[in-house]
Write a protein that holds these residues in place. Structure first.
Motif, mmCIF file in Angstrom:
data_model
loop_
_atom_site.group_PDB
_atom_site.id
_atom_site.type_symbol
_atom_site.label_atom_id
_atom_site.label_comp_id
_atom_site.label_asym_id
_atom_site.label_seq_id
_atom_site.Cartn_x
_atom_site.Cartn_y
_atom_site.Cartn_z
ATOM 1 N N CYS A 249 -13.205 -5.060 6.031
ATOM 2 C CA CYS A 249 -12.653 -6.049 5.103
ATOM 3 C C CYS A 249 -11.432 -5.494 4.392
ATOM 4 N N SER A 251 -9.451 -3.151 5.225
ATOM 5 C CA SER A 251 -8.288 -2.764 6.015
ATOM 6 C C SER A 251 -7.291 -3.906 6.115
ATOM 7 N N GLN A 252 -7.753 -5.126 5.854
ATOM 8 C CA GLN A 252 -6.796 -6.241 5.862
ATOM 9 C C GLN A 252 -5.810 -6.146 4.710
ATOM 10 N N SER A 255 -2.132 -1.087 4.628
ATOM 11 C CA SER A 255 -1.498 -0.734 5.885
ATOM 12 C C SER A 255 -1.397 0.772 5.955
ATOM 13 N N ALA A 281 -4.010 -10.301 2.036
ATOM 14 C CA ALA A 281 -4.672 -10.029 3.306
ATOM 15 C C ALA A 281 -3.755 -10.295 4.483
ATOM 16 N N GLY A 282 -3.491 -9.262 5.247
ATOM 17 C CA GLY A 282 -2.726 -9.393 6.480
ATOM 18 C C GLY A 282 -1.260 -9.701 6.291
ATOM 19 N N VAL A 327 -11.443 -11.795 1.017
ATOM 20 C CA VAL A 327 -11.508 -10.878 2.150
ATOM 21 C C VAL A 327 -12.958 -10.565 2.491
#
Lengths: 999, 151
Positions: A249, A251-252, A255, A281-282, A327
C-alpha cells in the motif's frame, strides 16, 4: 488724526532720549532731535507714516496692512525706516495682555497630569496622588473626588467570580480547557507561554521565539551543547497490519528515485528511523505531499504483523491522512466507546465539556459543592487532542487488507534535542528503571511495571538496553552514532532525581578498554535490533503509564518527607517507570563543510508525562528553542524546512499564501512615505514567488532557443504572452514540481561545481556525464517544468533575505569578476520607474473629491484606453538563453527599465479590472514577465536566507528553474560554473553567490 | 573568490565521493550503488593548550593562535594536532614557532593512527541495500611545543 491725539503723542515723544534718532529716508534728513522726527504732520507723505503711530486706525492705509487690500492694492516700495518704541509698545500692550491671560488660564480640557512634563509622569498617578508633585496634589485630589462621584454611575462590569475563585485549580483548568478548544495546547504550553512569543498555527499554540534575546546563544547551544524543542505538535499516524500488505500500500505513495522508502532494509527492521517524501498515490513526480519520517516497530518473532509510525507535520497531516486511508482502503471507522469514567485506560481523553455544563446549571452557593460531589473532578486536564469531539473516530480499519490506521495525534510527546551534547543531557536526566522488589512482583498490580518485571525475557532486554544507554555516556559527540539509530528504554521518573540547581550536563569520556570496545560497536553498528523494542509501542502500557502518573503534588509531598532535603526519592514509587524511545536525528548530511552539524536525539514519551521530563531536561542546562530556531536549524543544516520550502506541496502553497497576506499587511501598516517602493527596485513580487510563471517563462525561452528559424512575428507574440497571461494562480495550482530524484540531483550537483577549485580534489573519481548540449537536453526532457533546490553561499558581503532574486550573470559580469578587481562586488540594477505612483495618487485624489469609488474606476479605464498597444514584455524574454549574457543584450535589457512603456502596459489593464489592489510600491496583480523584468534574467527566488553563523557568510536556500539553471551552466565557462547573482527585494545591488545543489 | 569559500580538502571529511553512475542508461551498472558519507573524526576532550590544525582556516591565523597561547596565554607548552592532510601543516606550524622563538622552544613529535568511520548508504534501498559502515585508518601527528624547564 485729531489735534488732541497729536498733542498727546508729541508729549510722549518729548520724553524720548535725544540720542534716539530716526531717519525716514536717506533724503529726508531729519536730524533735528526727538521731538521733530519728520512725521509731525499727516502731510509728511505716505511713506513717513510709521507703523506704531496709528494703533487704532485701520483707515490709515499708509501703514502696514495685513492681507491683500482691494483698493490700495499696491504696497509701498519702501518699508518704514523707523518705528517709535513707546507707540509700538502701547500698540502691543493689549496683545501681550491677551497672551499673558491665555498663558495663565487653564483651558477647559486641561488635566493636572497633562500639566507635568513627560519625564515627570509616573505610572498610576491619578490613582495615587502622592506620586504627583506637591503643588499639583490638591487639584488632583479634587479631580479624583469628582471622578469618584461620577464613577459609580457607570455600570460596573459584573464579575461573578473573585480572582481567588478563578485561580482555584479546578476552575483554572476549566478556563484552560475552554481556551484550547480551537488551538490545542502542548503539554509544555504554560511553561512556554511564560517565556515565549506564542503563535497560533496549524491548530496549535506554539512558541515562536523566546522573549529574551538569545539568538546567538541558541545557535551556540546547537553547535556546542544542546537545544531543546517541543515537537509534540507533529502528528503521529499508526499503521498496523501485515508487512507485505503495508508495504504494497505504502509503495504507491513513494518512489525509490527520491531515496530510501518505507521498505528500506534497515528502517524496516526497526533499527533506524527513515525519512521519505510522500506523493499522492501513483502520482510521482507530480503532486507531492511532503516529507515524513517513519519508524517501524521491530519484528516480533514468528509474526508478520507489523506496526508503523508515520510522523508528519500537522500541515501535511490533513492531506496525508485521507491519502493513507484511500491507499489502505481503510474506510470503516471504529467508533471509540465513549467514556465510562471507570475505565481509566480509555484512549480518547475524557471530554472537558461535562464539567462546565454542570457548573452552569447549579447556581449560587451550591456550585462548588455539587461540582465536588461529582465522581469526576470538575475540570479534567486535557491530555491528548482536546479539539476532537470524544466520539469522533480515531481508528479506521479495512476488511480487505486488514490494515488498521490509528490517529495518534497528541498521544505521544516528542522532544527534540539538538547538539553534540544532547546525549549527555539525556544520559544525565534519565536513568534506566530499577527492577521492582519481590513483594510487589508477587502481588497482582494494575500497574504495568510489576507485570513487566515478571517476564524474564523482558527484563533481560531491559538490562541490555540499559547497558547500551550506559555506553552512550562515553560518547563524545552525538554525531558519532549512526544516523537514525533507535533505542528503546524504560526509565525512572526523572522528577525523582531533580538537581537542586540548573547545571550544564557534559559527557564523560573515559578511556577504559572495556568501555571503549562497546562504544566502538555502538558507533559502527548502532543499537542491536532487539534493543529497539520498547513498550511505548503498546497502547495499553502507554495508557496505563499516563493514567497512573504521580501528580506533582504527590511527588512534592514525598520529597518533603525525605530526611536529607534534596536527595533522591527512594524507594522509587511503583508508578514511576516510563517507557521511552530515543531516536537519533542525523545532522547535516549534505555539503562539504560542517558535516554532522545539528545532530541530536528525539525523545518520545507517553502523553501526560511532558512536563515531568521537560523540567529535568531544562535543569541540565539546555537552551529552549521555538519555531524560529527550528527554521534556523534546518537552514544551517542545508535541509529544506517543511511548509516553507515546499512550494509544490498543498501545505506549502497554503503557507505561501498566508505568508503573502501577512507580509502585505505588515507592508501596508507602514506609512506610505516610509515604505520600500518595490516597483522602483524592479522587484515584481516581494511577498511571494510566482513559481508557476517562472517555470512557464523559462520553458518559453528555451523552446525559442531551440527554434532557431522562428519568425520575428512569432517571437513578438510569445514575448507578449507572459504579460497577457492571467495570474498564475488561476492555472492549475501546481503543475510544476521540485526535483527530488536522487540520481538527477547528483548529476546536477556535479555540473554545478567549478572544475578548477580546490574542492575538486575529491571529485576526481567521479565519472559523470560531462555537461554539454546533448546531456543537458536529455536531462531536461526527463524533467519538465521542474524547479530545483539550491543552496547559495555568497562569495563576499551581503545577507540574503526572504524572496531575494537569483539571477543569471552576464558575460561581462563574469569577466569583471575574473579580473579580480578588488572593489568589484557585483553589478547594480538601474532604478526602475514607478508608473503606478501617479495612478495611486490620482485615484486617491479622485476618492477624496467624489466619494463614490465609481467615478475613479470610470476615469481609470479611459486613461488606459489611450494606450491601446498590446502589453509588451521586455525584450530579454525572447532571447536565446546562451546569448543572454552577451553585451548587446545587456544594453537592451538594461534599457528596458528606463523606457517606461514596456513594463507599464501589462498591469495597466489589470488595475482597471481591480482598482482596489493598487498599493503604492507594489506591482498590481498580473505580473509582466518575471524573468526578464530586470537587467539580469531571473532564475528563481530565495525561500530562506540569512547570515549563516556556521558558514560565516550569507547563505540562502532557494529554488531555481531547472531549465534556467542547466542553460546557465552550459553558457558559463568551466571555471566559473555555478556562479549566479543574488539581489534582495529592497536593494539594487547584485551580489555574487555560488550555487550548490546537494545530493 | 571562489577558492576562498570552497574549503580545501582537509582533515575534515567531504561528503560525496563514490557516487552513482551517470543517468544515461548504461548496460553494465554496479548492482548496488552506495553513497559515501564520512563521519567526523572522533573528538577528544580538549584542554586550553590543544590546537587542532585544519586546512580550512588560514595558516597565519593558526600560527598566530599558537603564538598567542605560548606568549600571552601563559602556557609553558602547547600541543599541535594534525590529521591526514593537515599533518604537513601541523609540522609547519611547529617549526615556525620554533624558528620564531630563537631556539627557546623545543618540539616533541608523536604520531598515531586514528580510526575513521564511513557510512555507505545504498542508493537503491529495496533490492540488496544493506547500509554498511566501514572503518579506515588515517595518520595523525601530535607535536608538543614547549619551553624546556630550566634546571
Amino acid at each position: 488724526m485729531s489735534g488732541a491725539k497729536q498733542r498727546m503723542r508729541e508729549k510722549k515723544l518729548s520724553k524720548q532720549p535725544a540720542s534716539v534718532q530716526y531717519t525716514s529716508s536717506p533724503l529726508n534728513s531729519s536730524q533735528s532731535g526727538g521731538s521733530r522726527n519728520g512725521r509731525g504732520t499727516p502731510m509728511a507723505g505716505r511713506h513717513s507714516s510709521s507703523y506704531g503711530a496709528s494703533p487704532g486706525g485701520p483707515s490709515d492705509r499708509g501703514g502696514w496692512v495685513r492681507g491683500h487690500q482691494k483698493d490700495g492694492g499696491d504696497y509701498e516700495e519702501e518699508l518704514p525706516k523707523y518705528i517709535t518704541a513707546a507707540a509700538f509698545a502701547v500698540a502691543r500692550a493689549s496683545e501681550v495682555q491677551a497672551m499673558l491671560k491665555a498663558v495663565t488660564k487653564v483651558t477647559g480640557s486641561c488635566h493636572v497630569l497633562g500639566a507635568i512634563p513627560k519625564h515627570m509622569r509616573r505610572r498610576a498617578m491619578s490613582h495615587n496622588t502622592k506620586r504627583l508633585p506637591c503643588r499639583l496634589r490638591e487639584v488632583a485630589n479634587r479631580m479624583r473626588e469628582k471622578s469618584l462621584e461620577a464613577g459609580p454611575k457607570k455600570k460596573e462590569q459584573p464579575k461573578n467570580k473573585s480572582r481567588k475563585a478563578r485561580r482555584r485549580h479546578g476552575n483554572l483548568l476549566l478556563e484552560f480547557n475552554r481556551r484550547q478548544r480551537k488551538n490545542v495546547w502542548l503539554e509544555t504550553h504554560i511553561w512556554h507561554a511564560k517565556r515565549f512569543h506564542m503563535l497560533k498555527k496549524w491548530g496549535y499554540c506554539l512558541g515562536n521565539r523566546p522573549t529574551s534575546k538569545c539568538y546567538r546563544a541558541c545557535y551556540r547551544a546547537m553547535s556546542n551543547h544542546c537545544l531543546l524543542q517541543d515537537l509534540s505538535y507533529y502528528c503521529c499516524i499508526e499503521l498496523q497490519g501485515d508487512e507485505d500488505k503495508l508495504l504494497a500500500c505504502l509503495s504507491q505513495l513513494t518512489s525509490k528515485e527520491t531515496g530510501p522508502t518505507f521498505a528500506a532494509v534497515l528502517t524496516l527492521s526497526g533499527q533506524r528511523q527513515g525519512s521519505t517524501t510522500v506523493y499522492r498515490a501513483g502520482q510521482y513526480p507530480s503532486q507531492p505531499l511532503g516529507p515524513v519520517t517513519f519508524l517501524w516497530r521491530p519484528r516480533t518473532p514468528g509474526s508478520s504483523h507489523r506496526q508503523l509510525w508515520i510522523w508528519a507535520h500537522p500541515a501535511l497531516k490533513q492531506n496525508l491522512f485521507p491519502e493513507l486511508q484511500s491507499v489502505c482502503q481503510c474506510r470503516e471507522p471504529i467508533i471509540p466507546v465513549v467514556a465510562p469514567v471507570v475505565t481509566p485506560a480509555e484512549p480518547t481523553p475524557s471530554p472537558p465539556h461535562p464539567g462546565p455544563r454542570q457548573v452552569e446549571k447549579t447556581p449560587g452557593a451550591k456550585r462548588k459543592r455539587s461540582a465536588r460531589d461529582d465522581d469526576a473532578p470538575p475540570g479534567k486536564k486535557i491530555l491528548g487532542d482536546g479539539t476532537r469531539p470524544p466520539s469522533a473516530p480515531v481508528t479506521w480499519t479495512s476488511a480487505s487488507t486488514g490494515i488498521l490506521i490509528n490517529d495518534l495525534t497528541m498521544e505521544i510527546v516528542r522532544y527534540r534535542l539538538i547538539g553534540p551534547q544532547s546525549h549527555a543531557v539525556l544520559t544525565e536526566a534519565l536513568e534506566a528503571a530499577t527492577d521492582c522488589d519481590a513483594v510487589s512482583k508477587a502481588q497482582a498490580s494494575p500497574l504495568w511495571w510489576p507485570q513487566h518485571c515478571k517476564d524474564q525475557a523482558q527484563m533481560t532486554l531491559h538490562r541490555q538496553q540499559a547497558e547500551v544507554f550506559q555506553t552512550l555516556k562515553g560518547i563524545y559527540s552525538t554525531g558519532e552514532v549512526p544516523p537514525g539509530t533507535v533505542l528503546g528504554l524504560n526509565v525512572e521518573d526523572p522528577r525523582l532525581a531533580l538537581p537542586q540547581k540548573r547545571t550544564q550536563a557534559l559527557s564523560i569520556v573515559t578511556a577504559e578498554q572495556d568501555v571503549d570496545e562497546k562504544r566502538r560497536e555502538l558507533m559502527l553498528k548502532g543499537v542491536p535490533e532487539h534493543c529497539c523494542q520498547s513498550s511505548l509501542w503498546d497502547r495499553f502500557v502507554r495508557d496505563n503509564v499516563t493514567d497512573n502518573k504521580l501528580s506533582e503534588q504527590e511527588i512534592n509531598r514525598r520529597k518533603r518527607e525525605v530526611l536529607v532535603p534534596g536527595s533522591r526519592l527512594s524507594p522509587t514509587p511503583l508508578q514511576s517507570r516510563v517507557p521511552v524511545l530515543m531516536v537519533h536525528q542525523p545532522g547535516k548530511q549534505v555539503g562539504q563543510e560542517m558535516s554532522g552539524w545539528g545532530a541530536g536525539w528525539d525523545l518520545l514519551l507517553p502523553k501526560g508525562w511532558g512536563m515531568a521530563f521537560w523540567v529535568p531536561l531544562v535543569y541540565r542546562g539546555v537552551r529552549i528553542g521555538g519555531l524560529k530556531m527550528s527554521l534556523k536549524h534546518s537552514q544551517n543544516k542545508g535541509a529544506p524546512h517543511f511548509p516553507h520550502d515546499f512550494p509544490d506541496c498543498p501545505a506549502g502553497v497554503c503557507f505561501q499564501r498566508e505568508q503573502e497576506t501577512e507580509l502585505l499587511n505588515k507592508f501596508k501598516r507602514r506609512p506610505p512615505a516610509k515604505r520600500t517602493n518595490y516597483v522602483k527596485h524592479g522587484c515584481l513580487a516581494p511577498f511571494r514567488c510566482p513559481w508557476q510563471q517562472l517555470v512557464e517563462e523559462w520553458e518559453l525561452i528555451t523552446s525559442e532557443a531551440t527554434e532557431v528559424g522562428s519568425s520575428a512575428e512569432r517571437r513578438g507574440q510569445s514575448r507578449g504572452e507572459p504579460g497577457v497571461r492571467p495570474g498564475p494562480a488561476t492555472a492549475a495550482p501546481s503543475s510544476f514540481s521540485v526535483l527530488r530524484s536522487r540520481k538527477s540531483l547528483k548529476l546536477l550537483s556535479s555540473w554545478c561545481r567549478p572544475t578548477t577549485s580546490k574542492g575538486q580534489r575529491s571529485l576526481r573519481a567521479r565519472e559523470q556525464a560531462p555537461l554539454d548540449a546533448a546531456s543537458g537536453a536529455a536531462f531536461l526532457t526527463t524533467h519538465v517544468r521542474a524547479v530545483a533546490w539550491v543552496r547559495l553561499s555568497l562569495l563576499s558581503k551581503g545577507r540574503p533575505e526572504l524572496h531575494a532574486q537569483v539571477c543569471v550573470a552576464t558575460q561581462e559580469d563574469l569577466q569583471r569578476l575574473g579580473n579580480k578587481e578588488a572593489a568589484y562586488s557585483g553589478p547594480l540594477e538601474h532604478p526602475h520607474k514607478d508608473r503606478f505612483k501617479s495612478k495611486v495618487k490620482r485615484r486617491k485624489k479622485g476618492n477624496k473629491k467624489a466619494a463614490p469609488a465609481q467615478t475613479s474606476s470610470t476615469t481609470l479605464p479611459t486613461s488606459k484606453a489611450s494606450d491601446p498597444d498590446p502589453p509588451l514584455a521586455p525584450a530579454a524574454c525572447s532571447l536565446h538563453p546562451t546569448s543572454v549574457s552577451s553585451g548587446a543584450v545587456l544594453r537592451q535589457t538594461s534599457a528596458s527599465p528606463s523606457c517606461p512603456p514596456a513594463p507599464a502596459k501589462g498591469p495597466s489593464s489589470s488595475c482597471a479590472a481591480s482598482p482596489t489592489n493598487l498599493v503604492l510600491g507594489l506591482w498590481p496583480d498580473p505580473l509582466p514577465s518575471v524573468t526578464s523584468h530586470c537587467s539580469r534574467v531571473t532564475l528563481g527566488w530565495v525561500t530562506q536566507g540569512d547570515f549563516s553563523l556556521s558558514a560565516g557568510c550569507g547563505e540562502a536556500l532557494g529554488l531555481v528553474s531547472l531549465e534556467g539553471l542547466v542553460h546557465t551552466l552550459m553558457a558559463q565557462p568551466a571555471e566559473q560554473r555555478g556562479l549566479v547573482l543574488l539581489r534582495n527585494p529592497s536593494a539594487l545591488h547584485y551580489r555574487w553567490a555560488k550555487i550548490n545543489v546537494e545530493a | 573568490m571562489t577558492e576562498a569559500r570552497t574549503p580545501g580538502a582537509a582533515a575534515l571529511p567531504q561528503t560525496p565521493l563514490m557516487a552513482a553512475d551517470s543517468s544515461l542508461p548504461s548496460v553494465e551498472m554496479d548492482p548496488v550503488e552506495y553513497t559515501l558519507r564520512k563521519r567526523l573524526p572522533r573528538k577528544l576532550p580538549k584542554r586550553r593548550n590543544d590546537v587542532y590544525v585544519n586546512m580550512k582556516t588560514d595558516f597565519r591565523a593558526q600560527l598566530a593562535r599558537c603564538q598567542k597561547l605560548l606568549e600571552g596565554g601563559g602556557h609553558r607548552e602547547i600541543c599541535v594536532h594534525g590529521l591526514g592532510l593537515a599533518i604537513n601543516r601541523a609540522i609547519n606550524i611547529a617549526l615556525q614557532l620554533q624558528a620564531s622563538s630563537q631556539g627557546a622552544l623545543q618540539l616533541a613529535a608523536n604520531t598515531s593512527t586514528v580510526e575513521l568511520v564511513d557510512d555507505l548508504e545504498p542508493d537503491d534501498p529495496d533490492e540488496a541495500g544493506e547500509p554498511m559502515t566501514r572503518t579506515r585508518n588515517n595518520s595523525a601527528i601530535h607535536i608538543k611545543v614547549y619551553y624546556p624547564s630550566p634546571q
